[in-house]
Design a protein around this motif. Structure first.
Motif, PDB file in Angstrom:
ATOM      1  N   ASP A   1      36.463  12.407  11.581  1.00 26.83           N
ATOM      2  CA  ASP A   1      36.631  13.480  12.554  1.00 26.83           C
ATOM      3  C   ASP A   1      36.008  14.749  11.985  1.00 26.83           C
ATOM      4  O   ASP A   1      36.688  15.606  11.405  1.00 26.83           O
ATOM      5  CB  ASP A   1      38.120  13.680  12.859  1.00 26.83           C
ATOM      6  CG  ASP A   1      38.356  14.750  13.919  1.00 26.83           C
ATOM      7  OD1 ASP A   1      37.371  15.228  14.515  1.00 26.83           O
ATOM      8  OD2 ASP A   1      39.525  15.113  14.144  1.00 26.83           O
TER       9      ASP A   1
ATOM     10  N   GLY B   1      34.634  17.387  13.406  1.00 32.57           N
ATOM     11  CA  GLY B   1      35.057  18.653  13.997  1.00 32.57           C
ATOM     12  C   GLY B   1      36.404  19.108  13.465  1.00 32.57           C
ATOM     13  O   GLY B   1      36.571  20.266  13.067  1.00 32.57           O
TER      14      GLY B   1
ATOM     15  N   ASP C   1      38.620  23.370  20.666  1.00 32.47           N
ATOM     16  CA  ASP C   1      39.431  22.150  20.708  1.00 32.47           C
ATOM     17  C   ASP C   1      39.809  21.671  19.305  1.00 32.47           C
ATOM     18  O   ASP C   1      40.908  21.139  19.106  1.00 32.47           O
ATOM     19  CB  ASP C   1      38.689  21.046  21.454  1.00 32.47           C
ATOM     20  CG  ASP C   1      38.580  21.344  22.951  1.00 32.47           C
ATOM     21  OD1 ASP C   1      39.350  22.200  23.426  1.00 32.47           O
ATOM     22  OD2 ASP C   1      37.727  20.723  23.628  1.00 32.47           O
ATOM     23  N   ASN C   2      38.903  21.831  18.344  1.00 33.92           N
ATOM     24  CA  ASN C   2      39.207  21.376  16.976  1.00 33.92           C
ATOM     25  C   ASN C   2      40.366  22.164  16.377  1.00 33.92           C
ATOM     26  O   ASN C   2      41.295  21.579  15.796  1.00 33.92           O
ATOM     27  CB  ASN C   2      37.965  21.513  16.091  1.00 33.92           C
ATOM     28  CG  ASN C   2      36.815  20.645  16.558  1.00 33.92           C
ATOM     29  OD1 ASN C   2      37.023  19.520  17.004  1.00 33.92           O
ATOM     30  ND2 ASN C   2      35.599  21.165  16.470  1.00 33.92           N
TER      31      ASN C   2
ATOM     32  N   GLN D   1      28.109  16.799  18.678  1.00 29.96           N
ATOM     33  CA  GLN D   1      27.217  17.891  18.305  1.00 29.96           C
ATOM     34  C   GLN D   1      27.057  18.005  16.797  1.00 29.96           C
ATOM     35  O   GLN D   1      25.973  18.341  16.298  1.00 29.96           O
ATOM     36  CB  GLN D   1      27.738  19.213  18.878  1.00 29.96           C
ATOM     37  CG  GLN D   1      27.650  19.321  20.386  1.00 29.96           C
ATOM     38  CD  GLN D   1      28.319  20.579  20.908  1.00 29.96           C
ATOM     39  OE1 GLN D   1      29.291  21.074  20.328  1.00 29.96           O
ATOM     40  NE2 GLN D   1      27.798  21.106  22.012  1.00 29.96           N
TER      41      GLN D   1
ATOM     42  N   LYS E   1      32.108  22.873  17.001  1.00 29.12           N
ATOM     43  CA  LYS E   1      31.322  21.850  17.694  1.00 29.12           C
ATOM     44  C   LYS E   1      32.173  20.625  17.974  1.00 29.12           C
ATOM     45  O   LYS E   1      33.219  20.412  17.345  1.00 29.12           O
ATOM     46  CB  LYS E   1      30.114  21.429  16.835  1.00 29.12           C
ATOM     47  CG  LYS E   1      29.077  22.502  16.600  1.00 29.12           C
ATOM     48  CD  LYS E   1      27.946  21.942  15.749  1.00 29.12           C
ATOM     49  CE  LYS E   1      26.860  22.978  15.477  1.00 29.12           C
ATOM     50  NZ  LYS E   1      25.767  22.420  14.639  1.00 29.12           N
ATOM     51  N   THR E   2      31.699  19.804  18.900  1.00 27.01           N
ATOM     52  CA  THR E   2      32.298  18.490  19.091  1.00 27.01           C
ATOM     53  C   THR E   2      31.736  17.535  18.045  1.00 27.01           C
ATOM     54  O   THR E   2      30.741  17.846  17.368  1.00 27.01           O
ATOM     55  CB  THR E   2      31.996  17.962  20.495  1.00 27.01           C
ATOM     56  OG1 THR E   2      30.575  17.774  20.635  1.00 27.01           O
ATOM     57  CG2 THR E   2      32.483  18.936  21.564  1.00 27.01           C
ATOM     58  N   ASN E   3      32.362  16.380  17.880  1.00 26.36           N
ATOM     59  CA  ASN E   3      31.869  15.402  16.907  1.00 26.36           C
ATOM     60  C   ASN E   3      30.450  14.957  17.218  1.00 26.36           C
ATOM     61  O   ASN E   3      29.652  14.702  16.309  1.00 26.36           O
ATOM     62  CB  ASN E   3      32.800  14.189  16.864  1.00 26.36           C
ATOM     63  CG  ASN E   3      34.079  14.479  16.103  1.00 26.36           C
ATOM     64  OD1 ASN E   3      34.092  15.296  15.184  1.00 26.36           O
ATOM     65  ND2 ASN E   3      35.157  13.815  16.477  1.00 26.36           N
TER      66      ASN E   3
ATOM     67  N   THR F   1      33.510  25.501  21.067  1.00 26.73           N
ATOM     68  CA  THR F   1      34.777  25.039  21.611  1.00 26.73           C
ATOM     69  C   THR F   1      35.881  25.253  20.585  1.00 26.73           C
ATOM     70  O   THR F   1      35.635  25.199  19.368  1.00 26.73           O
ATOM     71  CB  THR F   1      34.700  23.547  21.986  1.00 26.73           C
ATOM     72  OG1 THR F   1      35.981  23.107  22.446  1.00 26.73           O
ATOM     73  CG2 THR F   1      34.295  22.697  20.788  1.00 26.73           C
TER      74      THR F   1
END
Length: 284
Positions: free
Chosen positions: A247, A249, A67-68, A52, A48-50, A65
């Motif tokens: 942070d 995520g 990205d993390n 979310q 998840k994003t931060n 995602t």
């Protein structure tokens, strides 16, 4: 008047067993749920994003995602820390087992109860009470920030842990096996090396796995004795938390990544782990 029929003893016993089995199943399910839910939340939050992660309306249905994971891999610090943790945990566990297993055999086989009590005291002494004298001593020796000081500090806990597990294991082995080996011409250490040590493989694997997991998860020693070059994964995880923000995520992605080696070690060593933990229950 008609007599009231009473249930047969066999029927009552079956009902009692069925009720106990149902209660046992419900209890196991509840306990498993308590332990599994945080792991599921960690794994889901890693994708998840931060926004979310902190949004209570976002559950398990979201667009994942990578990205993390991409961010922590590109940074490289978490991978270096995992290598450091693997090095410190492996070396400290191997050295601790080399020292503790023969010592545990001597204590268990020759009923050295006072020595066993001293080991127990060393096991329960809070390690935090030794950090100040340790830091002073290791700083004078120029070892602070090196792998050596991390390995030695981990061994302070691993050696008593392995010894305490293995003492009862060796005490439960039949002494007649070693006596027969001595009769055939082996020395006391030869009987230990050829007879007792192979039989103690499940207990040794269990104790070593527990010592490795403790070393992998230990935060306090690495926080005090390590530097940027030698820091282990718990300290690296701490860096995802700052005064202004967290942070989430990246933290959950890193936590997921460092959980994998421990889970794999437990799964691969499950046979020895179960055998070692249940051996003490069959003593005598």
């Amino acid at each position: 008047m008609s007599a009231t029929a009473t249930p047969a003893p066999a029927t009552t016993a079956r009902r009692r067993r069925r009720t106990l089995s149902w209660l046992r199943g419900v209890t196991i399910a509840l306990v498993s749920l308590v332990f599994v839910l945080p792991v599921v939340w960690m794994f889901a939050a890693a994708f998840k994003t931060n926004v979310q992660v902190t949004d209570p309306t976002v559950g398990l249905w979201f667009s994942p995602t990578l990205d993390n994971f991409r961010g922590i891999v590109e940074d490289g610090q978490i991978l270096r820390s995992m290598g450091n943790s693997l090095l410190v945990g492996t070396v400290s566990t191997v050295l601790s087992a080399v020292l503790a297993v023969p010592a545990a055999w001597a204590v268990g086989r020759f009923a050295m109860h006072r020595t066993g009590s001293v080991i127990l005291v060393a096991r329960i002494v809070p390690a935090i009470s030794l950090l100040v004298p340790w830091y002073y001593l290791f700083a004078k020796m120029g070892l602070v920030g090196s792998y050596t000081v991390l390995i030695l500090s981990q061994m302070f806990v691993s050696v008593p842990l392995i010894m305490w597990i293995m003492i009862s294991f060796f005490a439960g082995l039949p002494v007649e096996l070693e006596e027969a080996a001595r009769t055939d011409g082996l020395s006391a250490f030869g009987a230990f090396w050829r007879i007792s040590l192979p039989l103690a493989a499940p207990g040794t694997a269990t104790a070593s796995l527990l010592a490795f997991v403790f070393s992998w998860n230990n935060f306090m020693f690495a926080l005090v004795f390590a530097d940027d070059r030698t820091q282990t994964v718990p300290v690296t995880l701490f860096h995802f938390i700052s005064y202004a923000s967290t942070d989430w995520g990246g933290l959950m992605a890193a936590a997921t990544l460092i959980t994998v080696p421990v889970v794999l070690a437990a799964v691969l060593g499950q046979k020895y782990l179960v055998a070692g933990l249940t051996s003490g229950a069959t003593k005598g």
